[in-house]
Design a protein around this motif. Structure first.
Motif, PDB file in Angstrom:
ATOM      1  N   LEU A 127       0.837  -1.187   0.000  1.00 25.67           N
ATOM      2  CA  LEU A 127       0.000   0.000   0.000  1.00 25.67           C
ATOM      3  C   LEU A 127       0.877   1.245   0.000  1.00 25.67           C
ATOM      4  CD1 LEU A 127      -2.865   1.195   0.172  1.00 25.67           C
ATOM      5  CD2 LEU A 127      -2.647   1.086   2.671  1.00 25.67           C
ATOM      6  N   ALA A 128       0.732   2.071  -1.026  1.00 25.82           N
ATOM      7  CA  ALA A 128       1.516   3.303  -1.123  1.00 25.82           C
ATOM      8  C   ALA A 128       0.784   4.477  -0.484  1.00 25.82           C
ATOM      9  CB  ALA A 128       1.825   3.609  -2.584  1.00 25.82           C
ATOM     10  N   HIS A 129      -0.536   4.588  -0.732  1.00 22.33           N
ATOM     11  CA  HIS A 129      -1.302   5.721  -0.207  1.00 22.33           C
ATOM     12  C   HIS A 129      -2.729   5.270   0.115  1.00 22.33           C
ATOM     13  CE1 HIS A 129       1.985   7.980  -1.972  1.00 22.33           C
ATOM     14  NE2 HIS A 129       1.652   7.532  -3.169  1.00 22.33           N
ATOM     15  N   ARG A 130      -3.252   5.750   1.219  1.00 23.49           N
ATOM     16  CA  ARG A 130      -4.676   5.595   1.534  1.00 23.49           C
ATOM     17  C   ARG A 130      -5.273   6.993   1.627  1.00 23.49           C
ATOM     18  NH1 ARG A 130      -6.657   1.205   5.582  1.00 23.49           N
ATOM     19  NH2 ARG A 130      -6.581   0.093   3.581  1.00 23.49           N
ATOM     20  N   VAL A 131      -6.238   7.273   0.753  1.00 25.70           N
ATOM     21  CA  VAL A 131      -6.816   8.605   0.648  1.00 25.70           C
ATOM     22  C   VAL A 131      -8.264   8.559   1.141  1.00 25.70           C
ATOM     23  CG1 VAL A 131      -7.311  10.532  -0.905  1.00 25.70           C
ATOM     24  CG2 VAL A 131      -5.364   9.004  -1.378  1.00 25.70           C
ATOM     25  N   PRO A 132      -8.604   9.302   2.193  1.00 26.83           N
ATOM     26  CA  PRO A 132     -10.005   9.345   2.646  1.00 26.83           C
ATOM     27  C   PRO A 132     -10.885   9.967   1.561  1.00 26.83           C
ATOM     28  CG  PRO A 132      -8.523  10.228   4.319  1.00 26.83           C
ATOM     29  CD  PRO A 132      -7.729  10.103   3.054  1.00 26.83           C
ATOM     30  N   ALA A 133     -12.083   9.397   1.381  1.00 25.31           N
ATOM     31  CA  ALA A 133     -13.034   9.911   0.396  1.00 25.31           C
ATOM     32  C   ALA A 133     -14.330  10.282   1.106  1.00 25.31           C
ATOM     33  CB  ALA A 133     -13.297   8.867  -0.680  1.00 25.31           C
ATOM     34  N   LYS A 134     -15.040  11.279   0.577  1.00 24.90           N
ATOM     35  CA  LYS A 134     -16.197  11.811   1.297  1.00 24.90           C
ATOM     36  C   LYS A 134     -17.349  10.825   1.401  1.00 24.90           C
ATOM     37  CE  LYS A 134     -15.180  16.665   0.425  1.00 24.90           C
ATOM     38  NZ  LYS A 134     -15.550  17.918  -0.271  1.00 24.90           N
ATOM     39  N   ALA A 135     -17.684  10.148   0.321  1.00 24.28           N
ATOM     40  CA  ALA A 135     -18.821   9.232   0.390  1.00 24.28           C
ATOM     41  C   ALA A 135     -18.878   8.327  -0.829  1.00 24.28           C
ATOM     42  CB  ALA A 135     -20.122  10.006   0.524  1.00 24.28           C
ATOM     43  N   MET A 136     -18.677   7.032  -0.613  1.00 25.43           N
ATOM     44  CA  MET A 136     -18.864   5.990  -1.615  1.00 25.43           C
ATOM     45  C   MET A 136     -18.043   6.167  -2.888  1.00 25.43           C
ATOM     46  SD  MET A 136     -22.977   5.345  -1.241  1.00 25.43           S
ATOM     47  CE  MET A 136     -22.945   3.961  -2.373  1.00 25.43           C
ATOM     48  N   PRO A 137     -16.706   6.079  -2.795  1.00 26.43           N
ATOM     49  CA  PRO A 137     -15.904   6.077  -4.021  1.00 26.43           C
ATOM     50  C   PRO A 137     -16.206   4.819  -4.829  1.00 26.43           C
ATOM     51  CG  PRO A 137     -14.549   5.500  -2.131  1.00 26.43           C
ATOM     52  CD  PRO A 137     -15.872   5.910  -1.585  1.00 26.43           C
ATOM     53  N   SER A 138     -16.437   4.997  -6.135  1.00 32.70           N
ATOM     54  CA  SER A 138     -16.873   3.819  -6.900  1.00 32.70           C
ATOM     55  C   SER A 138     -16.076   3.569  -8.167  1.00 32.70           C
ATOM     56  CB  SER A 138     -18.364   3.916  -7.226  1.00 32.70           C
ATOM     57  OG  SER A 138     -18.635   5.001  -8.081  1.00 32.70           O
ATOM     58  N   HIS A 139     -16.049   4.507  -9.110  1.00 33.91           N
ATOM     59  CA  HIS A 139     -15.423   4.255 -10.397  1.00 33.91           C
ATOM     60  C   HIS A 139     -14.097   4.988 -10.538  1.00 33.91           C
ATOM     61  CE1 HIS A 139     -19.312   2.606 -11.173  1.00 33.91           C
ATOM     62  NE2 HIS A 139     -18.968   2.243 -12.386  1.00 33.91           N
ATOM     63  N   ILE A 140     -13.234   4.419 -11.392  1.00 31.94           N
ATOM     64  CA  ILE A 140     -11.843   4.865 -11.490  1.00 31.94           C
ATOM     65  C   ILE A 140     -11.443   5.013 -12.947  1.00 31.94           C
ATOM     66  CG2 ILE A 140      -9.444   4.266 -10.953  1.00 31.94           C
ATOM     67  CD1 ILE A 140     -10.615   2.377  -8.755  1.00 31.94           C
ATOM     68  N   ASN A 141     -10.666   6.057 -13.255  1.00 27.36           N
ATOM     69  CA  ASN A 141      -9.978   6.158 -14.535  1.00 27.36           C
ATOM     70  C   ASN A 141      -8.768   7.052 -14.347  1.00 27.36           C
ATOM     71  OD1 ASN A 141      -9.659   6.712 -17.684  1.00 27.36           O
ATOM     72  ND2 ASN A 141     -11.106   5.021 -17.400  1.00 27.36           N
ATOM     73  N   TYR A 142      -7.810   6.943 -15.270  1.00 22.50           N
ATOM     74  CA  TYR A 142      -6.534   7.649 -15.143  1.00 22.50           C
ATOM     75  C   TYR A 142      -6.325   8.639 -16.287  1.00 22.50           C
ATOM     76  CZ  TYR A 142      -5.133   3.780 -12.027  1.00 22.50           C
ATOM     77  OH  TYR A 142      -5.063   2.849 -11.017  1.00 22.50           O
ATOM     78  N   ALA A 143      -5.472   9.613 -16.032  1.00 22.09           N
ATOM     79  CA  ALA A 143      -4.907  10.395 -17.127  1.00 22.09           C
ATOM     80  C   ALA A 143      -4.009   9.463 -17.941  1.00 22.09           C
ATOM     81  CB  ALA A 143      -4.100  11.570 -16.583  1.00 22.09           C
ATOM     82  N   PRO A 144      -3.868   9.689 -19.247  1.00 20.27           N
ATOM     83  CA  PRO A 144      -3.068   8.781 -20.077  1.00 20.27           C
ATOM     84  C   PRO A 144      -1.638   8.600 -19.594  1.00 20.27           C
ATOM     85  CG  PRO A 144      -4.369  10.235 -21.458  1.00 20.27           C
ATOM     86  CD  PRO A 144      -4.518  10.740 -20.054  1.00 20.27           C
ATOM     87  N   ASP A 145      -1.061   9.614 -18.931  1.00 25.76           N
ATOM     88  CA  ASP A 145       0.318   9.498 -18.463  1.00 25.76           C
ATOM     89  C   ASP A 145       0.409   8.896 -17.058  1.00 25.76           C
ATOM     90  OD1 ASP A 145      -0.603  11.534 -16.842  1.00 25.76           O
ATOM     91  OD2 ASP A 145       0.864  13.028 -17.508  1.00 25.76           O
TER      92      ASP A 145
ATOM     93  N   VAL B 253     -11.605   9.553  -9.429  1.00 28.81           N
ATOM     94  CA  VAL B 253     -12.509   8.635  -8.734  1.00 28.81           C
ATOM     95  C   VAL B 253     -13.833   9.337  -8.468  1.00 28.81           C
ATOM     96  CG1 VAL B 253     -12.820   7.138  -6.726  1.00 28.81           C
ATOM     97  CG2 VAL B 253     -10.509   7.560  -7.609  1.00 28.81           C
ATOM     98  N   SER B 254     -14.933   8.704  -8.878  1.00 25.32           N
ATOM     99  CA  SER B 254     -16.258   9.271  -8.614  1.00 25.32           C
ATOM    100  C   SER B 254     -16.708   8.908  -7.201  1.00 25.32           C
ATOM    101  CB  SER B 254     -17.281   8.754  -9.634  1.00 25.32           C
ATOM    102  OG  SER B 254     -17.366   7.338  -9.594  1.00 25.32           O
ATOM    103  N   LEU B 255     -17.451   9.819  -6.597  1.00 27.12           N
ATOM    104  CA  LEU B 255     -17.958   9.642  -5.230  1.00 27.12           C
ATOM    105  C   LEU B 255     -19.483   9.667  -5.292  1.00 27.12           C
ATOM    106  CD1 LEU B 255     -15.532  12.142  -3.432  1.00 27.12           C
ATOM    107  CD2 LEU B 255     -15.188   9.695  -3.878  1.00 27.12           C
ATOM    108  N   GLN B 256     -20.077   8.485  -5.255  1.00 29.13           N
ATOM    109  CA  GLN B 256     -21.501   8.369  -5.555  1.00 29.13           C
ATOM    110  C   GLN B 256     -22.392   9.188  -4.620  1.00 29.13           C
ATOM    111  OE1 GLN B 256     -23.271   4.510  -6.120  1.00 29.13           O
ATOM    112  NE2 GLN B 256     -21.597   3.779  -7.396  1.00 29.13           N
ATOM    113  N   ASP B 257     -22.151   9.087  -3.334  1.00 32.17           N
ATOM    114  CA  ASP B 257     -23.105   9.646  -2.382  1.00 32.17           C
ATOM    115  C   ASP B 257     -22.924  11.141  -2.146  1.00 32.17           C
ATOM    116  OD1 ASP B 257     -25.355   9.164  -0.840  1.00 32.17           O
ATOM    117  OD2 ASP B 257     -24.223   8.927   1.015  1.00 32.17           O
ATOM    118  N   SER B 258     -21.859  11.735  -2.697  1.00 31.02           N
ATOM    119  CA  SER B 258     -21.666  13.175  -2.528  1.00 31.02           C
ATOM    120  C   SER B 258     -21.774  13.931  -3.842  1.00 31.02           C
ATOM    121  CB  SER B 258     -20.291  13.461  -1.898  1.00 31.02           C
ATOM    122  OG  SER B 258     -19.254  13.064  -2.780  1.00 31.02           O
ATOM    123  N   GLY B 259     -21.955  13.190  -4.946  1.00 31.38           N
ATOM    124  CA  GLY B 259     -22.091  13.844  -6.247  1.00 31.38           C
ATOM    125  C   GLY B 259     -20.820  14.500  -6.739  1.00 31.38           C
ATOM    126  N   ARG B 260     -19.661  13.963  -6.371  1.00 35.76           N
ATOM    127  CA  ARG B 260     -18.402  14.632  -6.668  1.00 35.76           C
ATOM    128  C   ARG B 260     -17.432  13.711  -7.405  1.00 35.76           C
ATOM    129  NH1 ARG B 260     -18.675  19.308  -3.736  1.00 35.76           N
ATOM    130  NH2 ARG B 260     -16.481  19.821  -4.049  1.00 35.76           N
TER     131      ARG B 260
END
Length: 341
Positions: free
Chosen positions: A141-159, A165-172
């Motif tokens: 584990l390199a990093h653990r990042v707290p998220a506001k509510a329900m992190p669900s989907h992931i995608n990266y910048a090409p580099d 990361v989308s946060l379902q329950d906070s709309g962010r």
């Protein structure tokens, strides 16, 4: 007389079957295991369905612990990694046969995704409100990042420098530097955001609680545009040739095709049953999990007609091993989510 006739008939039947009977001492040979397989994660059945791509028949189910949702192949293509979120485990499978390779403990692996450069594995912990970034090679584990509510989907910048990361329950939507774990920004993008996709210098976010996909500026997270479509856009997918873009709309039971450049809706496919994740078959067909029907649909994109294949309960992630290097191209997937868990 009737008894004699029945005996004679039985003897004739046995004679007709004789060429197929085993010789004394011979062993029955099992049917060969299909090499072209679709893997479907049955979230409510704690299992993985293996489907023969050619016959379109389920050939077996692989048990897991509690609740599999998403999967990804390792950067070297040697393993198919399945996240069992409620079981707090990652299962590593042989991507050709489905044979179990190993299992490791990981906290709440709801959504999992390797970075384009293969260095990082990001895990969205939807139930525990955390985003974990692992060194992919060592699985430390390199990093653990707290998220506001329900992190669900992931995608990266090409580099690979930033993971979104989308946060379902906070709309962010949050943008995290992969190397440091620092949150670059955290912005409002809509209601119940799910699927995230990098597309031509922008980040697209499907908002399940609305009728639009948000086009987000990756520099600061502000919404540049709303692409309106059917209700409940859930996830976004690109064809292997990078010429077409599709959005699954679970609420409306449709799949929307977007123009690659304008991002306008150009075609809508009716697919009742909660279309969720999709993948593209070696023949150009689209395979889609139907979360509310316990089936996978195989859709002919030219005609709009489809057939279905029975699976376990709540089929979610799907992947075809024809996507492996050296095989006919398909598309790696399994990046989706359920609203409010």
């Amino acid at each position: 007389m009737n008894r004699i006739l029945r005996v004679a008939t039985s003897c004739v039947a046995l004679a007709l079957l004789a060429p197929t009977l085993l010789a004394p001492g011979a062993r029955a040979q099992p049917a060969p295991h299909p090499e072209r397989l679709a893997f479907v994660l049955n979230s409510a059945d704690a299992s993985i369905s293996e489907i023969d791509i050619d016959s379109r028949q389920e050939v077996r189910r692989i048990p897991v612990l509690r609740e599999p949702h998403h999967m990804a192949t390792t950067p070297d293509g040697r393993s198919l990694v399945v996240g069992d979120t409620a079981g707090n485990a990652l299962f590593f499978l042989d991507p050709v046969t489905g044979a179990m390779q190993r299992r490791i403990t990981v906290s709440d692996p709801y959504q999992i995704s390797y970075s384009p450069d293969g260095r990082w594995l990001t895990v969205a912990g939807l139930a525990r409100n955390q985003v974990d970034i692992y060194d992919a090679a060592s699985m430390t584990l390199a990093h653990r990042v707290p998220a506001k509510a329900m992190p669900s989907h992931i995608n990266y910048a090409p580099d690979s420098s930033t993971v979104y990361v989308s946060l379902q329950d906070s709309g962010r939507l949050m943008a995290i530097e992969t190397a440091t774990g620092r949150v670059r920004w955290d912005s409002k993008v809509g209601s119940t955001p799910a699927g995230v996709l990098w597309h031509e210098g922008h980040v697209l976010v499907a908002n399940m609680g609305t009728d639009f996909v948000a086009v987000v500026d990756p520099a600061d997270g502000h919404v540049e545009r709303e692409i309106h479509m059917a209700a409940g856009p859930h996830n976004l997918f690109i064809t292997p040739d990078h010429k077409r873009l599709y959005v699954t709309c679970r609420v409306s039971g449709t799949i929307e095709q977007l123009d690659w450049n304008s991002l306008d809706v150009v075609r809508s496919y009716r697919l009742p049953g909660g279309p969720d994740d999709i993948v593209f078959g070696p023949d150009g067909s689209m395979w889609a999990t139907l979360r509310w029907r316990q089936h996978v649909a195989v859709l002919d994109l030219a005609s709009g007609r489809y057939t279905t294949i029975a699976t376990g309960r709540s089929p979610h992630g799907i992947w075809l091993n024809t996507a492996l290097p050296g095989r006919r191209i398909s598309m790696l997937i399994g990046r989706s989510a359920t609203p409010m868990r």
